[in-house]
Motif scaffolding. Sequence first.
Motif, PDB file in Angstrom:
ATOM      1  N   ASP A  15     -30.458 -52.121   5.341  1.00 53.78           N
ATOM      2  CA  ASP A  15     -31.734 -51.521   5.696  1.00 53.78           C
ATOM      3  C   ASP A  15     -31.630 -50.004   5.523  1.00 53.78           C
ATOM      4  OD1 ASP A  15     -30.413 -50.502   7.972  1.00 53.78           O
ATOM      5  OD2 ASP A  15     -31.198 -52.062   9.283  1.00 53.78           O
ATOM      6  N   HIS A  21     -27.221 -56.804   6.586  1.00 49.14           N
ATOM      7  CA  HIS A  21     -27.930 -58.029   6.959  1.00 49.14           C
ATOM      8  C   HIS A  21     -27.551 -59.123   5.966  1.00 49.14           C
ATOM      9  CE1 HIS A  21     -30.733 -55.934   9.704  1.00 49.14           C
ATOM     10  NE2 HIS A  21     -30.570 -54.936   8.850  1.00 49.14           N
ATOM     11  N   THR A  54     -31.215 -64.858  10.557  1.00 54.03           N
ATOM     12  CA  THR A  54     -31.948 -65.169  11.791  1.00 54.03           C
ATOM     13  C   THR A  54     -33.095 -66.149  11.554  1.00 54.03           C
ATOM     14  OG1 THR A  54     -33.457 -63.317  11.464  1.00 54.03           O
ATOM     15  CG2 THR A  54     -31.464 -62.896  12.765  1.00 54.03           C
ATOM     16  N   GLU A  56     -35.856 -65.303   9.711  1.00 50.35           N
ATOM     17  CA  GLU A  56     -37.078 -64.582   9.354  1.00 50.35           C
ATOM     18  C   GLU A  56     -37.313 -64.630   7.850  1.00 50.35           C
ATOM     19  OE1 GLU A  56     -39.176 -60.174   9.546  1.00 50.35           O
ATOM     20  OE2 GLU A  56     -37.238 -60.449  10.504  1.00 50.35           O
ATOM     21  N   HIS A  67     -38.650 -57.411   2.040  1.00 52.68           N
ATOM     22  CA  HIS A  67     -39.460 -56.923   3.152  1.00 52.68           C
ATOM     23  C   HIS A  67     -39.614 -58.040   4.176  1.00 52.68           C
ATOM     24  CE1 HIS A  67     -42.628 -54.782   5.256  1.00 52.68           C
ATOM     25  NE2 HIS A  67     -43.368 -55.874   5.183  1.00 52.68           N
ATOM     26  N   GLY A  68     -39.240 -57.740   5.431  1.00 52.34           N
ATOM     27  CA  GLY A  68     -39.372 -58.711   6.513  1.00 52.34           C
ATOM     28  C   GLY A  68     -40.827 -58.904   6.885  1.00 52.34           C
ATOM     29  N   GLN A  70     -42.217 -60.429   9.404  1.00 47.50           N
ATOM     30  CA  GLN A  70     -42.533 -60.260  10.818  1.00 47.50           C
ATOM     31  C   GLN A  70     -42.093 -58.912  11.361  1.00 47.50           C
ATOM     32  OE1 GLN A  70     -40.373 -63.632  12.185  1.00 47.50           O
ATOM     33  NE2 GLN A  70     -42.112 -65.018  12.031  1.00 47.50           N
ATOM     34  N   SER A  71     -40.898 -58.473  10.986  1.00 47.01           N
ATOM     35  CA  SER A  71     -40.319 -57.264  11.577  1.00 47.01           C
ATOM     36  C   SER A  71     -40.674 -55.987  10.822  1.00 47.01           C
ATOM     37  CB  SER A  71     -38.790 -57.397  11.621  1.00 47.01           C
ATOM     38  OG  SER A  71     -38.275 -57.431  10.289  1.00 47.01           O
ATOM     39  N   LEU A  73     -39.007 -54.978   8.318  1.00 48.12           N
ATOM     40  CA  LEU A  73     -37.717 -54.492   7.840  1.00 48.12           C
ATOM     41  C   LEU A  73     -37.712 -54.406   6.319  1.00 48.12           C
ATOM     42  CD1 LEU A  73     -34.835 -53.916   9.008  1.00 48.12           C
ATOM     43  CD2 LEU A  73     -34.331 -56.302   8.562  1.00 48.12           C
TER      44      LEU A  73
END
Length: 82
Positions: A15, A21, A54, A56, A67-68, A70-71, A73
Amino acid sequence: MDIKLHRLESFSAQDAQGRAHKVYGYELLARAYPWLDTAVQWEPTGVVEYKLATGEHLDMGRDGSLHGAQSGLHLHRTPVTH
């Protein structure tokens, strides 16, 4: 329709703060002939999705960044060094 995920790859991504990650790439498979009672046959659909360890969901940009959903990120694949 019966579907399942088949893991294609796993890799590390960073990130903006440099944190690592774990990312997994999956291809969506569909059951080829669900009406047959023989061995289950699965065919690739051509749909690939990426997820963090996780769980996601990640969207991949045209430049290969992730690109996350939900988060929020933002990740970039970590280059492999030998």
